[in-house]
Design a protein around this motif. Structure first.
Motif, PDB file in Angstrom:
ATOM      1  N   LEU A  23       2.957   4.026  -3.271  1.00 17.95           N
ATOM      2  CA  LEU A  23       2.361   4.933  -2.297  1.00 17.95           C
ATOM      3  C   LEU A  23       3.313   5.165  -1.123  1.00 17.95           C
ATOM      4  CD1 LEU A  23      -1.269   3.502  -2.325  1.00 17.95           C
ATOM      5  CD2 LEU A  23      -0.647   5.845  -2.953  1.00 17.95           C
ATOM      6  N   ILE A  74      -1.040   2.489   5.164  1.00 13.57           N
ATOM      7  CA  ILE A  74      -1.478   2.387   3.779  1.00 13.57           C
ATOM      8  C   ILE A  74      -2.068   0.996   3.628  1.00 13.57           C
ATOM      9  CG2 ILE A  74      -0.779   2.288   1.361  1.00 13.57           C
ATOM     10  CD1 ILE A  74       1.481   4.235   2.034  1.00 13.57           C
ATOM     11  N   LEU A 106      -4.511   5.627   4.553  1.00 16.21           N
ATOM     12  CA  LEU A 106      -4.671   5.863   3.118  1.00 16.21           C
ATOM     13  C   LEU A 106      -5.219   4.575   2.510  1.00 16.21           C
ATOM     14  CD1 LEU A 106      -1.924   7.388   0.764  1.00 16.21           C
ATOM     15  CD2 LEU A 106      -3.617   5.719   0.012  1.00 16.21           C
ATOM     16  N   VAL A 136      -7.747   9.465   4.779  1.00 13.31           N
ATOM     17  CA  VAL A 136      -7.375  10.649   4.005  1.00 13.31           C
ATOM     18  C   VAL A 136      -8.388  10.855   2.882  1.00 13.31           C
ATOM     19  CG1 VAL A 136      -4.944  10.315   4.544  1.00 13.31           C
ATOM     20  CG2 VAL A 136      -5.843   9.445   2.390  1.00 13.31           C
ATOM     21  N   THR A 138      -8.195  11.540  -0.324  1.00 13.83           N
ATOM     22  CA  THR A 138      -7.925  10.942  -1.631  1.00 13.83           C
ATOM     23  C   THR A 138      -7.605   9.461  -1.492  1.00 13.83           C
ATOM     24  OG1 THR A 138      -7.042  13.037  -2.470  1.00 13.83           O
ATOM     25  CG2 THR A 138      -6.469  11.041  -3.686  1.00 13.83           C
ATOM     26  N   GLY A 139      -8.471   8.619  -2.084  1.00 16.01           N
ATOM     27  CA  GLY A 139      -8.173   7.209  -2.201  1.00 16.01           C
ATOM     28  C   GLY A 139      -7.590   6.956  -3.585  1.00 16.01           C
ATOM     29  N   ALA A 159      -2.494  11.731  -2.593  1.00 15.01           N
ATOM     30  CA  ALA A 159      -2.862  10.929  -1.428  1.00 15.01           C
ATOM     31  C   ALA A 159      -1.698  10.828  -0.440  1.00 15.01           C
ATOM     32  CB  ALA A 159      -3.299   9.534  -1.868  1.00 15.01           C
ATOM     33  N   ALA A 160      -0.478  10.662  -0.961  1.00 11.70           N
ATOM     34  CA  ALA A 160       0.697  10.569  -0.094  1.00 11.70           C
ATOM     35  C   ALA A 160       0.911  11.860   0.671  1.00 11.70           C
ATOM     36  CB  ALA A 160       1.938  10.234  -0.927  1.00 11.70           C
ATOM     37  N   GLU A 162      -1.401  13.957   1.598  1.00 11.97           N
ATOM     38  CA  GLU A 162      -2.431  14.055   2.636  1.00 11.97           C
ATOM     39  C   GLU A 162      -2.100  13.164   3.827  1.00 11.97           C
ATOM     40  OE1 GLU A 162      -6.042  14.913  -0.588  1.00 11.97           O
ATOM     41  OE2 GLU A 162      -5.867  12.963   0.400  1.00 11.97           O
ATOM     42  N   LEU A 163      -1.628  11.942   3.556  1.00 16.85           N
ATOM     43  CA  LEU A 163      -1.272  11.047   4.668  1.00 16.85           C
ATOM     44  C   LEU A 163      -0.076  11.595   5.438  1.00 16.85           C
ATOM     45  CD1 LEU A 163      -1.680   8.402   6.194  1.00 16.85           C
ATOM     46  CD2 LEU A 163      -0.136   7.299   4.542  1.00 16.85           C
TER      47      LEU A 163
END
Length: 208
Positions: A23, A74, A106, A136, A138-139, A159-160, A162-163
């Motif tokens: 991630l 994260i 995240l 965020v 998406t988990g 997810a990455a 979005e963060l």
């Protein structure tokens, strides 16, 4: 920008740490960041002592400072009894209550079965919402069968992204340009067709 990764994996090597590293690499590939990893396994004794004497040891204090000063987080935990691990929860219990307010986070977890994937929405998301972090959408959950299978790399990248977007957006908001807060009644009025005919449309509030 500084990205801090909190990994609650217990074994070496650890699938929890592997997911955390993937991630972090995905975020760095989109938005160059300085990455610092906090391994909770190494802080278990100091966390326990902090509960009993109220003082953080040197390593724990450094980890808490890193999390507090991070531009984004994260957090990854293994699943125990259908929830996050006790070590994971204990670390965030000794963190200052306002440390995560407004901070992009995240959430991710690992487990032996896909049946535990709901831990993201039933345990992790409520915890960080309570801490007033910005979680965020998406988990990422990785079961044993997900490694090397289709789907996991796509979830990691989404997810990455979005963060990274949240971290970039918040870093560009200066104190002099804070988002404008529009009263709820005015927002409803602006959505009314008749209201838009009676007066010029209002500009959208700025901010992320």
């Amino acid at each position: 920008m500084k990205l801090v990764v909190v990994s609650a994996g217990l074994s070496v090597p650890s699938s929890t740490r592997l997911l955390a590293d993937r991630l972090a690499a995905a975020v760095d590939g989109r938005t160059p960041v300085d990455i610092q990893v906090v391994e909770l396994r190494d802080l278990a004794v100091e966390i326990a002592h902090n509960f009993t004497n109220g003082f953080a040891g040197r390593s724990l204090a450094a980890a808490l400072d890193a999390v507090t000063e991070a531009d984004g987080l994260i957090v990854v935990t293994p699943v125990f009894s259908a929830s996050y691990s006790g070590l994971f929860k204990s670390f965030f219990d000794v963190l200052e209550k306002d440390a995560l307010a407004g901070k992009p986070v995240l959430i991710a977890a690992t487990g032996g079965s896909a049946r535990h994937s709901l831990v993201l929405d039933h345990a992790l998301r409520p915890l960080f919402a309570y801490l007033r972090a910005v979680v965020v959408p998406t988990g990422v959950y990785a079961a044993s069968e997900d490694w090397g299978a289709e789907g996991l790399p796509e979830r990691i990248e989404r997810a990455a992204g979005e963060l990274g977007a949240l971290m970039r957006g918040l870093s560009t908001v200066s104190p002099a340009k804070q988002p404008t807060v529009v009263p709820f009644a005015e927002q409803l009025a602006a959505l009314s067709p008749s209201a838009s005919q009676r007066r010029p449309a209002q500009s959208s509030p700025s901010g992320v």
